[in-house]
Design a protein around this motif. Structure first.
Motif, PDB file in Angstrom:
ATOM      1  N   LYS A 210       7.458  10.577   5.277  1.00 45.72           N
ATOM      2  CA  LYS A 210       6.115  11.117   5.536  1.00 45.72           C
ATOM      3  C   LYS A 210       5.199   9.984   5.970  1.00 45.72           C
ATOM      4  O   LYS A 210       5.278   8.872   5.438  1.00 45.72           O
ATOM      5  N   VAL A 211       4.344  10.263   6.938  1.00 46.36           N
ATOM      6  CA  VAL A 211       3.351   9.274   7.367  1.00 46.36           C
ATOM      7  C   VAL A 211       1.963   9.835   7.066  1.00 46.36           C
ATOM      8  O   VAL A 211       1.676  10.976   7.413  1.00 46.36           O
ATOM      9  N   THR A 212       1.129   9.064   6.388  1.00 49.26           N
ATOM     10  CA  THR A 212      -0.246   9.500   6.108  1.00 49.26           C
ATOM     11  C   THR A 212      -1.214   8.519   6.751  1.00 49.26           C
ATOM     12  O   THR A 212      -1.099   7.308   6.539  1.00 49.26           O
ATOM     13  N   ASP A 213      -2.144   9.048   7.530  1.00 48.11           N
ATOM     14  CA  ASP A 213      -3.213   8.188   8.057  1.00 48.11           C
ATOM     15  C   ASP A 213      -4.269   8.039   6.976  1.00 48.11           C
ATOM     16  O   ASP A 213      -4.832   9.036   6.509  1.00 48.11           O
ATOM     17  N   GLU A 214      -4.518   6.798   6.563  1.00 44.23           N
ATOM     18  CA  GLU A 214      -5.441   6.576   5.452  1.00 44.23           C
ATOM     19  C   GLU A 214      -6.848   6.234   5.918  1.00 44.23           C
ATOM     20  O   GLU A 214      -7.837   6.660   5.333  1.00 44.23           O
ATOM     21  N   ALA A 215      -6.919   5.407   6.938  1.00 40.09           N
ATOM     22  CA  ALA A 215      -8.189   4.875   7.433  1.00 40.09           C
ATOM     23  C   ALA A 215      -7.873   4.340   8.826  1.00 40.09           C
ATOM     24  O   ALA A 215      -6.706   4.288   9.215  1.00 40.09           O
ATOM     25  N   PRO A 216      -8.887   3.918   9.580  1.00 42.92           N
ATOM     26  CA  PRO A 216      -8.580   3.382  10.901  1.00 42.92           C
ATOM     27  C   PRO A 216      -7.564   2.247  10.796  1.00 42.92           C
ATOM     28  O   PRO A 216      -7.778   1.291  10.055  1.00 42.92           O
ATOM     29  N   PHE A 217      -6.461   2.364  11.506  1.00 44.05           N
ATOM     30  CA  PHE A 217      -5.388   1.362  11.554  1.00 44.05           C
ATOM     31  C   PHE A 217      -4.629   1.212  10.233  1.00 44.05           C
ATOM     32  O   PHE A 217      -3.868   0.269  10.070  1.00 44.05           O
ATOM     33  N   VAL A 218      -4.862   2.085   9.284  1.00 43.71           N
ATOM     34  CA  VAL A 218      -4.146   1.986   7.996  1.00 43.71           C
ATOM     35  C   VAL A 218      -3.304   3.242   7.775  1.00 43.71           C
ATOM     36  O   VAL A 218      -3.804   4.357   7.884  1.00 43.71           O
ATOM     37  N   LYS A 219      -2.028   3.016   7.503  1.00 39.37           N
ATOM     38  CA  LYS A 219      -1.114   4.139   7.273  1.00 39.37           C
ATOM     39  C   LYS A 219      -0.312   3.932   6.001  1.00 39.37           C
ATOM     40  O   LYS A 219      -0.089   2.812   5.572  1.00 39.37           O
ATOM     41  N   THR A 220       0.148   5.046   5.437  1.00 39.41           N
ATOM     42  CA  THR A 220       1.086   5.000   4.321  1.00 39.41           C
ATOM     43  C   THR A 220       2.393   5.648   4.758  1.00 39.41           C
ATOM     44  O   THR A 220       2.381   6.712   5.377  1.00 39.41           O
ATOM     45  N   PHE A 221       3.501   4.974   4.455  1.00 38.66           N
ATOM     46  CA  PHE A 221       4.831   5.557   4.676  1.00 38.66           C
ATOM     47  C   PHE A 221       5.422   5.923   3.326  1.00 38.66           C
ATOM     48  O   PHE A 221       5.394   5.122   2.393  1.00 38.66           O
ATOM     49  N   ARG A 222       5.979   7.125   3.245  1.00 42.88           N
ATOM     50  CA  ARG A 222       6.845   7.433   2.110  1.00 42.88           C
ATOM     51  C   ARG A 222       8.280   7.207   2.590  1.00 42.88           C
ATOM     52  O   ARG A 222       8.683   7.725   3.630  1.00 42.88           O
ATOM     53  N   LEU A 223       9.029   6.400   1.841  1.00 44.45           N
ATOM     54  CA  LEU A 223      10.354   5.968   2.281  1.00 44.45           C
ATOM     55  C   LEU A 223      11.436   6.426   1.317  1.00 44.45           C
ATOM     56  O   LEU A 223      11.253   6.382   0.097  1.00 44.45           O
ATOM     57  N   LYS A 224      12.562   6.860   1.909  1.00 44.15           N
ATOM     58  CA  LYS A 224      13.730   7.216   1.089  1.00 44.15           C
ATOM     59  C   LYS A 224      14.919   6.402   1.548  1.00 44.15           C
ATOM     60  O   LYS A 224      15.084   6.134   2.746  1.00 44.15           O
ATOM     61  N   PHE A 225      15.769   6.042   0.613  1.00 46.23           N
ATOM     62  CA  PHE A 225      16.960   5.277   0.961  1.00 46.23           C
ATOM     63  C   PHE A 225      17.892   6.124   1.819  1.00 46.23           C
ATOM     64  O   PHE A 225      18.128   7.290   1.516  1.00 46.23           O
ATOM     65  N   SER A 226      18.419   5.519   2.897  1.00 40.16           N
ATOM     66  CA  SER A 226      19.364   6.229   3.747  1.00 40.16           C
ATOM     67  C   SER A 226      20.693   6.403   3.029  1.00 40.16           C
ATOM     68  O   SER A 226      21.420   7.363   3.271  1.00 40.16           O
ATOM     69  N   ASN A 227      20.997   5.456   2.142  1.00 38.24           N
ATOM     70  CA  ASN A 227      22.266   5.483   1.427  1.00 38.24           C
ATOM     71  C   ASN A 227      22.004   5.862  -0.034  1.00 38.24           C
ATOM     72  O   ASN A 227      21.214   5.215  -0.721  1.00 38.24           O
ATOM     73  N   GLU A 228      22.648   6.925  -0.497  1.00 37.02           N
ATOM     74  CA  GLU A 228      22.370   7.419  -1.849  1.00 37.02           C
ATOM     75  C   GLU A 228      22.721   6.420  -2.948  1.00 37.02           C
ATOM     76  O   GLU A 228      22.074   6.367  -3.985  1.00 37.02           O
ATOM     77  N   ALA A 229      23.758   5.624  -2.699  1.00 36.99           N
ATOM     78  CA  ALA A 229      24.144   4.623  -3.705  1.00 36.99           C
ATOM     79  C   ALA A 229      23.031   3.576  -3.867  1.00 36.99           C
ATOM     80  O   ALA A 229      22.762   3.116  -4.980  1.00 36.99           O
ATOM     81  N   ASP A 230      22.388   3.234  -2.751  1.00 34.45           N
ATOM     82  CA  ASP A 230      21.261   2.297  -2.820  1.00 34.45           C
ATOM     83  C   ASP A 230      20.142   2.887  -3.671  1.00 34.45           C
ATOM     84  O   ASP A 230      19.537   2.201  -4.497  1.00 34.45           O
ATOM     85  N   ALA A 231      19.868   4.185  -3.443  1.00 37.22           N
ATOM     86  CA  ALA A 231      18.798   4.862  -4.184  1.00 37.22           C
ATOM     87  C   ALA A 231      19.094   4.854  -5.677  1.00 37.22           C
ATOM     88  O   ALA A 231      18.217   4.591  -6.505  1.00 37.22           O
ATOM     89  N   ALA A 232      20.351   5.121  -6.033  1.00 34.21           N
ATOM     90  CA  ALA A 232      20.729   5.202  -7.443  1.00 34.21           C
ATOM     91  C   ALA A 232      20.614   3.841  -8.125  1.00 34.21           C
ATOM     92  O   ALA A 232      20.248   3.754  -9.293  1.00 34.21           O
ATOM     93  N   ALA A 233      20.910   2.788  -7.378  1.00 35.25           N
ATOM     94  CA  ALA A 233      20.924   1.444  -7.979  1.00 35.25           C
ATOM     95  C   ALA A 233      19.533   0.816  -8.015  1.00 35.25           C
ATOM     96  O   ALA A 233      19.311  -0.176  -8.708  1.00 35.25           O
ATOM     97  N   PHE A 234      18.575   1.402  -7.297  1.00 34.97           N
ATOM     98  CA  PHE A 234      17.286   0.746  -7.100  1.00 34.97           C
ATOM     99  C   PHE A 234      16.307   1.061  -8.222  1.00 34.97           C
ATOM    100  O   PHE A 234      16.183   2.210  -8.651  1.00 34.97           O
ATOM    101  N   ASN A 235      15.646   0.057  -8.737  1.00 29.96           N
ATOM    102  CA  ASN A 235      14.475   0.315  -9.565  1.00 29.96           C
ATOM    103  C   ASN A 235      13.510  -0.861  -9.446  1.00 29.96           C
ATOM    104  O   ASN A 235      13.901  -1.957  -9.050  1.00 29.96           O
ATOM    105  N   PHE A 236      12.257  -0.583  -9.761  1.00 29.29           N
ATOM    106  CA  PHE A 236      11.242  -1.637  -9.623  1.00 29.29           C
ATOM    107  C   PHE A 236      10.165  -1.396 -10.658  1.00 29.29           C
ATOM    108  O   PHE A 236      10.157  -0.358 -11.334  1.00 29.29           O
ATOM    109  N   LYS A 237       9.258  -2.358 -10.786  1.00 25.13           N
ATOM    110  CA  LYS A 237       8.127  -2.201 -11.696  1.00 25.13           C
ATOM    111  C   LYS A 237       6.824  -2.476 -10.950  1.00 25.13           C
ATOM    112  O   LYS A 237       6.819  -3.150  -9.923  1.00 25.13           O
ATOM    113  N   ALA A 238       5.739  -1.991 -11.526  1.00 22.36           N
ATOM    114  CA  ALA A 238       4.434  -2.100 -10.879  1.00 22.36           C
ATOM    115  C   ALA A 238       4.067  -3.559 -10.632  1.00 22.36           C
ATOM    116  O   ALA A 238       4.164  -4.381 -11.536  1.00 22.36           O
ATOM    117  N   GLY A 239       3.677  -3.859  -9.406  1.00 20.41           N
ATOM    118  CA  GLY A 239       3.257  -5.212  -9.047  1.00 20.41           C
ATOM    119  C   GLY A 239       4.218  -5.871  -8.083  1.00 20.41           C
ATOM    120  O   GLY A 239       3.867  -6.857  -7.446  1.00 20.41           O
TER     121      GLY A 239
END
Lengths: 279, 338
Positions: free
Chosen positions: A16-45
């Motif tokens: 998904k692409v969201t236009d936030e402000a002039p020249f500013v966009k947000t992308f929502r991204l999903k892993f193309s490979n399901e194994a990558d998605a399953a192995a991935f985690n992160f923390k705030a920051g």
């Protein structure tokens, strides 16, 4: 042996692409490979290296909260070669992502305290990750205040989420725009972030302040926090510097002996005061 | 392991080169090219020059190439495909004739490429590399290895250290398991310890400064004006970084033509003005004195403190290569004194 190549990015699809402000966009991204998605985690920051194949890599934070599983989001302003190429992409297109890198906001250590978020301009994205992380655990915290300012009304990012925060009874949202940036129907504050912060006179007792913004905003915000009695180890910020690798090898993000990519990007004001003046 | 001493006759070294080569090793050795001595592949021992103090360019490229491909990619109707560099395809390499300081340099690089994240591009190349160094019988005024914990006959970092003695034969000191495996493979060429006194055949490099004290001092030098004075003539060309055996800073770039291309990692230098500049135009190291300070403190303060190694082996290449004659060892002495 390909998996040992630490420079090899994950392939991710733009959902998904969201236009936030002039020249500013947000992308929502999903892993193309399901194994990558399953192995991935992160923390705030934490942050990552986002790439457009043929144009190169660019560093920005993960702007979504780890409590929202199944995707990550990034918000960027079109400014250089890579972000200009990113801006031309649409849902369905594929980009590269390496990460997560860097340290994290110690959210669990903040349980039981009040939170004061202070952000300016395009620096709301790195804080949005923490805000949603904390709001998804809302019962763990006392008061939550968000002070956010931008140059103009148009430059405020995440406008739909600002509406949502404004309508929540458990969030105190204060919006401001720089003098001259207001529109006739603007109902928020008018003034620079440090000035508005002084006006709302924040209580420092049992409160964590998280500050993120352009250097000039940070510079004038810290003294206001000091005035209201925030101790240096209760004030957090996230720094950025030019990076290539993201893990302490390419040699350009260090401030003295401190590597923003490894020791940061999250620092307390106490840690910031020990850094040499080279950022 | 305990160092073993053997005799390697000159004629045996010539045969060793031939045999290692026919066994599929790429052999890099110093060669005279126009006015420079550079490491390049040799076919026979005769291709190598022994008349050099240190080569103009360091041999670090065998593990950290000037340009390293990270991945290939292609873009088509079906989408984007990427393929990472195949580490297993790296060839076995022998570096013959690097100096003890050069071998030392790999310790610094290894520290940088392995704190926290392990850089297997570097590690795999180094794993496949055997360092047969030759100790220094000559030196010049730029050499200062003994000021930074090195020595013209130091075995540290080498797999085998050769010391040439009377008549042109070599004392071979077998330093590592890798070196031992090589001498066992070509056992017929290595004979009993010649029993020579090695030090008699080494150059004498007098220490110029006391490095532990310098490292301590550097920790409090950030705001000192010495960086401004010393860097006034620096033109920011980056030559020092390109010849340095321990400089590891790099850039990552994509090179592409329409539908396919590659992502590469290439050498970079903290001396360049664009090195740290943000997209916004803000630059944390805006002027050359800040970049010079970064260069010196990275090597003599940040690396010792964070990685436990000094980022300098005293080879003197940076000073020989500098077009405006900035001399690192003189600057270090100056820093120790101010």
């Amino acid at each position: 042996m390909e998996q040992d190549n630490i420079y090899l990015p994950y392939l991710m699809q733009i959902e998904k692409v969201t236009d936030e402000a002039p020249f500013v966009k947000t992308f929502r991204l999903k892993f193309s490979n399901e194994a990558d998605a399953a192995a991935f985690n992160f923390k705030a920051g934490q942050f990552g290296e986002y790439s457009v194949f043929g144009e190169g890599e660019s560093t920005f934070c993960i702007a979504s909260s780890p409590t929202r599983e199944g995707y990550i989001e990034c918000t960027f302003r079109q400014a250089g070669r890579v972000t200009t190429a990113l801006a031309t992409l649409d849902a369905g297109d594929t980009i590269g992502f390496r990460g997560p890198y860097g340290n994290t906001f110690p959210i669990e250590a903040w349980y039981g305290k009040s939170l004061l978020f202070i952000a300016g301009g395009i620096a709301l994205p790195p804080m949005r990750c923490v805000i949603w992380n904390c709001l998804d655990l809302r019962e763990k915290f006392k008061d939550v205040t968000i002070l956010y300012g931008a140059r103009t009304v148009d430059d405020l990012v995440y406008k739909h989420e600002l509406e949502e925060w404004k309508s929540r009874p458990d969030v105190n949202l204060v919006l401001t725009v720089d003098p001259g940036g207001e529109t006739p129907d603007w109902k928020g504050e008018v003034g620079f972030v440090p000035t508005v912060l002084d006006k709302i006179a924040p209580k420092s007792q049992d409160t964590i302040a998280i500050v993120c913004g352009p250097p000039i905003m940070i510079k004038f915000t810290f003294p206001v926090l000091e005035k209201y009695g925030f101790p240096d180890d209760m004030v957090y910020t996230t720094l950025e510097n030019r990076m290539k690798c993201g893990f302490g090898k390419c040699g350009r993000c260090n401030i003295g002996k401190v590597y923003v990519c490894k020791d940061g990007p999250v620092f307390t004001l106490q840690q910031m005061k020990q850094l040499p003046q080279e950022f | 392991m305990e160092i073993e001493r053997k005799l390697l006759k000159r004629s045996s070294l010539e045969r060793l080169v031939d045999m290692m080569r026919s066994d599929g090793n790429m052999i890099y050795a110093p060669q005279k090219k126009e006015t420079q001595v550079v490491f390049d592949t040799i076919e026979t021992f005769a291709d190598m020059t022994e008349d050099y103090i240190v080569s103009n360019q360091s041999p670090k490229f065998v593990a950290f190439p000037k340009i390293e491909k990270i991945l290939d990619f292609s873009i088509s109707q079906e989408g984007i495909r990427q393929e990472g560099t195949q580490l297993a395809a790296f060839p076995p390499v022998v570096v013959l004739g690097c100096r003890p300081c050069d071998a030392d340099g790999f310790d610094s690089l290894t520290a940088i490429f392995n704190w926290d994240y392990k850089d297997e591009l570097y590690n795999e190349r180094l794993k496949r590399t055997t360092l047969i160094s030759i100790s220094c019988a000559q030196k010049d005024d730029y050499c200062f290895c003994t000021s930074v914990k090195g020595h013209p006959g130091s075995t540290r970092g080498s797999d085998i250290l050769l010391t040439r003695f009377d008549g042109g034969d070599y004392l071979a000191e077998i330093v590592t398991e890798k070196g031992k495996a090589l001498t066992e493979k070509y056992a017929a060429l290595f004979e009993a310890d010649p029993g020579i006194e090695k030090d008699k055949f080494l150059a004498e490099v007098k220490p110029r400064f006391e490095v532990e004290g310098l490292v301590q001092k550097c920790m409090g030098m950030f705001e000192h004006p010495v960086w401004i004075e010393q860097s006034l003539r620096c033109i920011g060309c980056g030559a020092c970084a390109y010849v340095c055996p321990t400089c590891a800073c790099f850039d990552i770039q994509d090179e592409a033509a329409v539908s396919k291309g590659e992502r590469i990692r290439c050498w970079d230098s903290c001396g360049f003005g664009l090195f740290t500049i943000h997209t916004s135009g803000h630059n944390p190291r805006e002027v050359q004195s800040q970049r010079w300070r970064q260069r010196v403190l990275h090597k003599f303060s940040y690396m010792p403190e964070r990685l436990g190694v000094i980022g300098c082996v005293g080879c003197g290449r940076c000073s020989r290569a500098c077009p405006v004659d900035m001399n690192l060892s003189e600057h270090l002495i100056n820093i120790a004194e101010v």
